[in-house]
Design a protein around this motif. Structure first.
Motif, short mmCIF file in Angstrom:
data_model
loop_
_atom_site.label_atom_id
_atom_site.label_comp_id
_atom_site.label_asym_id
_atom_site.label_seq_id
_atom_site.Cartn_x
_atom_site.Cartn_y
_atom_site.Cartn_z
N LYS A 27 1.00 -1.48 0.25
CA LYS A 27 0.21 0.09 -0.41
C LYS A 27 0.73 1.50 0.01
O LYS A 27 1.06 2.07 -1.24
N PRO A 37 -5.91 6.89 -4.84
CA PRO A 37 -6.19 6.26 -4.05
C PRO A 37 -7.20 5.01 -3.46
O PRO A 37 -7.19 4.16 -2.84
N GLU A 38 -8.58 4.94 -4.50
CA GLU A 38 -9.58 4.22 -4.32
C GLU A 38 -9.26 2.32 -4.68
O GLU A 38 -9.12 1.63 -4.48
N ARG A 41 -6.90 1.58 -2.12
CA ARG A 41 -7.39 1.03 -1.27
C ARG A 41 -7.74 -0.44 -1.72
O ARG A 41 -8.17 -1.43 -0.41
N LYS A 42 -8.32 -0.75 -2.56
CA LYS A 42 -9.08 -2.29 -2.59
C LYS A 42 -7.45 -3.07 -3.12
O LYS A 42 -8.48 -3.94 -2.58
N ALA A 44 -5.32 -3.23 -1.27
CA ALA A 44 -4.43 -2.71 0.10
C ALA A 44 -6.03 -4.29 0.98
O ALA A 44 -5.22 -4.75 1.71
#
Lengths: 142, 117
Positions: A27, A37-38, A41-42, A44
């Motif tokens: 990440k 960022p999305e 996040r997915k 991670a």
């Protein structure tokens, strides 16, 4: 110069306190690369769920990550007990995790459903008594 | 709502993150099951939980959660505090139980995610 970045992680066995280190490392790396960022996040969340599964069910394993221009591919391999019924394991709420794991906040039967939810492609190959390989791909959004 | 507002509403105290008290919080999630938390992807959330181990901080890190509230007066151990500081996640502790803590924040306008169908 190759336009693909490859990273390799070893997930230690039975060390619940260290579970998530690989996902955390990946990440940070993707964030530093300036990725959306999305997408970060997915990746991670999907990898973290996989990493937790490896520690809970399979005495650890290895993760190979390949970052290309279009997508991030994560291949999680373990030599654990394997999944007897993959369809059943994919059901939200279905879990074979022991009570000890539940008291630690996992084992709600959401691990595989979450991995499916956050990845664009999920492939599970498993043989009972031999091990499991989970391949997840997340497309990079701009 | 800011992290400072949450602290005031819950009569909580900062364990880490006083310096991030003005950060905005848009949604909340209350759970002791981390996979349920991981199923909920929202920006700038606060997590209320009675679970107190390192994986709570890890889960918050993966989700970009800005603040964790430990209910029933639970106190995280040093390794958790250290990890939260490094990842810039504010930690609060409140004496309220989960239901009351969620209710107090809801009453002040904080909301969770959509209803599952």
């Amino acid at each position: 110069m190759s336009d693909k970045i490859k990273v390799f992680y070893e997930v230690p066995a039975d060390d619940f306190t260290r579970a998530g280190e690989a996902s955390s490392n990946l990440k940070s790396m993707l964030k530093k690369m300036g990725m959306n960022p999305e997408t970060v996040r997915k990746v991670a969340i999907a990898m973290y769920e996989g990493e937790i599964n490896m520690v809970i069910h399979a005495s650890g394993g290895t993760i190979d990550v390949t970052v290309s221009q279009e997508e991030i591919e994560m291949v999680l391999k373990d030599q654990g007990p394997g999944i007897a019924d993959i369809e059943m394991a994919m059901r939200a709420g279905y879990s074979t995790a022991p009570d000890k794991v539940r008291s630690l906040g996992f084992g709600a039967g959401m691990g595989l459903p979450n991995m499916k939810k956050y990845s664009d492609e999920l492939k599970i190959e498993s043989q009972v008594g031999i091990g499991t390989t989970v391949t997840m791909k997340v497309k990079i959004q701009c | 709502m800011t992290i400072e507002d949450i602290k005031e509403i819950l009569g909580a105290r900062f364990i880490v993150g006083d310096e991030w008290k003005n950060r905005e919080v848009h949604t909340a999630c209350g759970s002791d099951m981390m996979s349920d938390v991981l199923a909920f992807m929202k920006d700038q959330s606060v997590l209320l939980t009675g679970l107190c181990n390192l994986q709570v901080i890890r889960t918050a890190e993966m989700m970009d959660i800005v603040c964790i509230v430990f209910v029933r007066g639970k106190m995280p151990e040093d390794a958790m505090i250290e990890m939260a500081r490094e990842k810039e996640i504010a930690l609060l502790s409140t004496g309220h139980r989960m239901f009351s803590a969620c209710g107090l924040l809801y009453e002040k306008g904080l909301r969770g995610g959509p209803t599952y169908q």
